[in-house]
Design an enzyme around this catalytic site. Sequence first.
Site, PDB file in Angstrom:
ATOM      1  N   THR A 103       0.884  -1.171   0.000  1.00  8.28           N
ATOM      2  CA  THR A 103       0.000   0.000   0.000  1.00  8.28           C
ATOM      3  C   THR A 103       0.918   1.215   0.000  1.00  8.28           C
ATOM      4  OG1 THR A 103      -0.145  -0.241   2.403  1.00  8.28           O
ATOM      5  CG2 THR A 103      -2.011  -1.021   1.129  1.00  8.28           C
ATOM      6  N   THR A 149      -1.215  -2.656   5.411  1.00  8.81           N
ATOM      7  CA  THR A 149      -1.640  -1.530   6.253  1.00  8.81           C
ATOM      8  C   THR A 149      -2.548  -0.634   5.425  1.00  8.81           C
ATOM      9  OG1 THR A 149       0.416  -1.682   7.448  1.00  8.81           O
ATOM     10  CG2 THR A 149      -0.822   0.359   7.700  1.00  8.81           C
ATOM     11  N   LEU A 299      14.608   4.786  22.132  1.00  2.00           N
ATOM     12  CA  LEU A 299      15.072   6.071  22.632  1.00  2.00           C
ATOM     13  C   LEU A 299      16.503   6.315  22.165  1.00  2.00           C
ATOM     14  CD1 LEU A 299      13.665   6.288  26.294  1.00  2.00           C
ATOM     15  CD2 LEU A 299      12.951   7.613  24.297  1.00  2.00           C
ATOM     16  N   CYS A 309       7.821   1.469   6.676  1.00  2.00           N
ATOM     17  CA  CYS A 309       6.584   1.604   7.468  1.00  2.00           C
ATOM     18  C   CYS A 309       6.382   2.975   8.101  1.00  2.00           C
ATOM     19  CB  CYS A 309       6.547   0.549   8.557  1.00  2.00           C
ATOM     20  SG  CYS A 309       6.236  -1.088   7.923  1.00  2.00           S
ATOM     21  N   LYS A 369      18.310   0.589   8.188  1.00  2.00           N
ATOM     22  CA  LYS A 369      18.699   0.119   9.525  1.00  2.00           C
ATOM     23  C   LYS A 369      19.522  -1.160   9.326  1.00  2.00           C
ATOM     24  CE  LYS A 369      14.915  -2.912  10.667  1.00  2.00           C
ATOM     25  NZ  LYS A 369      13.998  -3.330  11.688  1.00  2.00           N
TER      26      LYS A 369
END
Length: 480
Positions: A103, A149, A299, A309, A369
């Site tokens: 999507t 999603t 954090l 995402c 990442k």
Amino acid sequence: MRVAWRASLEMGPLAEEFNVGVVGAGYVGLVTGACLAYVGHRVTCVDKDEGRVAELKEGRMPIYEPGLEDLVVQNSRRGRLSFSTDIAGTVHEADVLFVAVDTPQGDDGSADLSSVAAVARSIGRALAERPGAGRAQRERPLVVVNKSTVPVGSGDYVSMLIQEGASESSSGNGAVDYRVVSSPEFLREGSAVYDSFFPNRIVLGADKRDALDTMRALYEPFIEQTFPTQVDPRPKVAVPFVTTDLASAEMIKYAANAFLATKISFINEIATICELVGADVSSVAHGIGLDDRIGSRFLSAGIGWGGSCFPKDVAALRSIAREYDHEPVLLDASVAVNERQRKRVVSKLQRDLHTLKGKRVALLGLAFKPNTDDLREAPSLEIARALDQRGARAVGYDPVAGKKAAGLLPNLRVVFDPYEALSGAHAAVVVTEWEEIRTLDLQRIAALMESPKLLVDGRNAYDPRAVRDSGLLYRGFGRE
Ligand code: UDX
């Protein structure tokens, strides 16, 4: 990461075994299909990309995901997992059909549902033509599970399109029996297989009780954790199975991702203030994270969030809010902070190098990442473009995503050894904190680099003192 499963372990008989179809053999579809096959269901993954299906049949993975290949190969051998381009045939056989197609983000930020819509129509047509399609002849309705999603309210839209597809069918009688449910996916790239076996929770949205019962039975091994693993002997605690209505399930996915993205933007805002007042954001994050209302995860300050995402889902949620004339000020701020983090890399380089023209800058890590080759919304892309605009000579290295990055950024020189990237560089930017990048030999780097030998640590991955002791100039985020 611990090895959390062993694909060669044999599962005991299932209380209830299902025929499962999965439409879309991407990250979510493939991992979902492989894990359901491992616990004993019979799974067919369908994709319209013939090349991808052919590769999968030969045991070659279209994506890099730890543990996935082993699962796919072992379960294909056992005859529990197969691949196909035939959506109609898969619908005919399935008890449960997952929809896990893209999507993507449209121009206005909203989620583009065209793939989901096309699949829904095909499901409708196939259902109408399925042997025993009429309600009386079928034991139970086909459960169509939305894993993509989608904006809140899409479950009803998908249902409408299935009905439309069914009435378009020429050979069937248009009488179809199905349920649409939403089962949002929370897996992370790089640990997708692990996350599928050990989820924090399984969320299911449905408007009909019988669909919930089917899904509970399908997910039973994951809820009760009854599959064989070689994980360290942790107690088998049942995974919370959250059942709700369709709209709330769809909203849970957006709210979870928006919250996590905002948590990162929050610590990045604090990091900038830390720099101004002379505090260290790592200590601050540790100190606040011990409050269990806050929690210590997500954090880590640095160049911010990317991937397939967070950017897309936050944009879609903002767009949904605006559709209802609501200004999502907090979400807007979260995005603004994230965009600013990329720009701060450039200002940190300028602070010590002054003009960037002609300067050689090594980008260490390119994927969004570690442990993935995914470059979607990767900070590296934006940083490389900004450097190029300023006339810097950027050289990139990534343990896995190098080739892909070279295709996307023709002006970026990509090398396949980190020290080659660092050789003769005036500055280096830690963009992705791969283990290999966190543990580079600092003395060797210092010997290879040109003055001012600046290391901009975009992930606060290094110990500043160790970097400085090796003769490099260190600049982190929120820890000057
Ligand atoms: C995320 C969600 O975690 C997952 O539940 C959802 O299903 C899909 O989106 P993913 O995109 O794979 O998963 O990556 P994740 O590990 O969550 O990291 C997202 C981004 O945030 C990365 O760019 C990462 O570098 C960044 N990040 C994460 C930080 O900058 N700081 C942190 O403390 C944590």
